[in-house]
Design an enzyme around this catalytic site. Structure first.
Site, PDB file in Angstrom:
ATOM      1  N   LYS A 160      74.242  68.655  -5.274  1.00 34.26           N
ATOM      2  CA  LYS A 160      73.500  69.433  -6.353  1.00 34.26           C
ATOM      3  C   LYS A 160      72.089  68.817  -6.512  1.00 34.26           C
ATOM      4  O   LYS A 160      71.131  69.739  -6.577  1.00 34.26           O
ATOM      5  CB  LYS A 160      74.077  69.561  -7.624  1.00 34.26           C
ATOM      6  CG  LYS A 160      75.510  70.238  -7.797  1.00 34.26           C
ATOM      7  CD  LYS A 160      75.164  71.897  -7.358  1.00 34.26           C
ATOM      8  CE  LYS A 160      76.531  72.618  -7.363  1.00 34.26           C
ATOM      9  NZ  LYS A 160      76.270  74.202  -7.374  1.00 34.26           N
TER      10      LYS A 160
ATOM     11  N   TYR B  83      79.559  65.662  -5.557  1.00 34.08           N
ATOM     12  CA  TYR B  83      79.079  66.904  -6.141  1.00 34.08           C
ATOM     13  C   TYR B  83      77.871  66.631  -6.559  1.00 34.08           C
ATOM     14  O   TYR B  83      76.806  67.248  -6.614  1.00 34.08           O
ATOM     15  CB  TYR B  83      79.904  67.340  -7.392  1.00 34.08           C
ATOM     16  CG  TYR B  83      79.742  68.530  -8.259  1.00 34.08           C
ATOM     17  CD1 TYR B  83      79.878  69.685  -7.517  1.00 34.08           C
ATOM     18  CD2 TYR B  83      79.081  68.288  -9.378  1.00 34.08           C
ATOM     19  CE1 TYR B  83      79.970  70.669  -8.270  1.00 34.08           C
ATOM     20  CE2 TYR B  83      78.700  69.781  -9.845  1.00 34.08           C
ATOM     21  CZ  TYR B  83      79.212  70.842  -9.374  1.00 34.08           C
ATOM     22  OH  TYR B  83      79.059  72.069 -10.187  1.00 34.08           O
TER      23      TYR B  83
END
Length: 224
Positions: free
Chosen positions: A150, A146
Site C-alpha cells: 500500500k 500489506y
C-alpha cells in the site's frame, strides 16, 4: 449521456458497494472481477457492463480489458481490487509478500497505464489504498506485505498525479476505513455502504489542485 465508472474487484465488499452507489446515482457502471457466476450475481444486475475473468496481475488479462473497452471513455477509474495477508517476523512468507505487491501495487499501475487512452481531460482516478500504507502512522509493526504494497501504491499514485496533471486527470489515494468485509472477517467498524459513500465524497471533491493527496474516506488527510 451518463458518466461512466470502472471498478476493479467490483463483485463484493467495498467494490460492490461502490458499484451500487454509482448505479443509484445514474452512472454507467463497468464492473471488473476475477470470478463470475454466483460470485458476481448482484453485480450482473447493476452493472451496465460486466467484464469477468480478469486477473489484474496478469498482463494478458488487463490487455483483454483494454481491448474490450477500446474507444470507450471512462470518467472515473477506481482501482479497488486488493489482498490482505499477514506475516510473522521470523517466519516471513516472501511469496505472500510478493503476491500482495502484485495485487495491491503493481496491478493498479498496470490497469491505469493500459486504460490511459480511455481517460480524457476531466477524468479521475481513485486508488483504494490503506492507512496501513502510511509510514508515519505505523506504530504497531507487522503486516509486512500489506503495508509495503500500500505504501508502494501511494507512491505510484503520487507520481501518476504529477504525470497526468497536464492531461487534466486527477488522482487520489483513499483509505476506505476499517470496513466490515470478508478481508477482515467482517470485523470492521463501518459498513461497506458507509465506506462507499465516503469514498465517493472524496472523489467528488478531487480536483487538479488537490490531486495526489492521501485521504481517509471520512475526509481526514493522512500522513505519508
Amino acid at each position: 449521456m451518463s458518466s461512466s465508472v470502472l471498478i476493479t474487484g467490483a463483485n463484493r465488499g467495498v467494490g460492490l458497494a461502490l458499484a451500487r452507489h454509482y448505479h443509484a446515482a445514474g452512472w454507467a457502471v463497468i464492473g471488473v472481477c476475477r470470478s463470475g457466476g454466483e460470485e458476481a450475481a448482484e453485480l450482473l444486475e447493476i452493472a451496465e457492463t460486466l467484464i469477468e475473468g480478469i486477473d489484474v496481475t496478469r498482463e494478458e488479462d488487463v490487455a483483454r480489458l483494454k481491448q474490450e473497452l477500446a474507444g470507450r471513455r471512462l470518467d472515473l477509474l477506481i482501482n479497488n481490487a486488493g489482498l490482505l495477508q499477514d506475516e510473522v517476523l521470523g517466519e516471513l512468507d516472501f511469496d505472500s509478500i510478493r503476491t500482495q505487491m502484485e495485487i495491491n501495487a503493481y496491478a493498479p499501475l498496470r490497469v491505469t497505464e493500459m486504460l490511459l487512452d480511455n481517460l480524457g481531460e476531466g477524468a479521475r482516478i481513485a486508488n483504494i489504498t490503506s492507512r496501513m500504507g502510511s509510514i508515519a502512522d505505523n506504530d504497531s509493526g507487522g503486516r509486512y506485505g500489506y503495508r509495503a504494497s500500500k505504501a508502494a501504491l501511494n507512491a505510484f499514485g503520487k507520481s501518476l498525479a504529477v504525470d497526468l496533471k497536464p492531461r487534466g486527470i486527477a488522482v487520489a489515494q483513499i483509505h476506505p476505513g476499517y470496513v466490515q468485509t470478508r478481508m477482515v472477517n467482517f470485523g470492521g467498524m463501518i459498513s461497506a455502504e458507509e465506506a462507499a459513500t465516503g469514498i465517493a465524497q472524496r472523489i467528488e471533491a478531487l480536483t487538479l489542485e488537490n490531486s495526489g493527496g492521501f485521504w481517509h474516506s471520512n475526509g481526514e488527510t493522512l500522513p505519508w
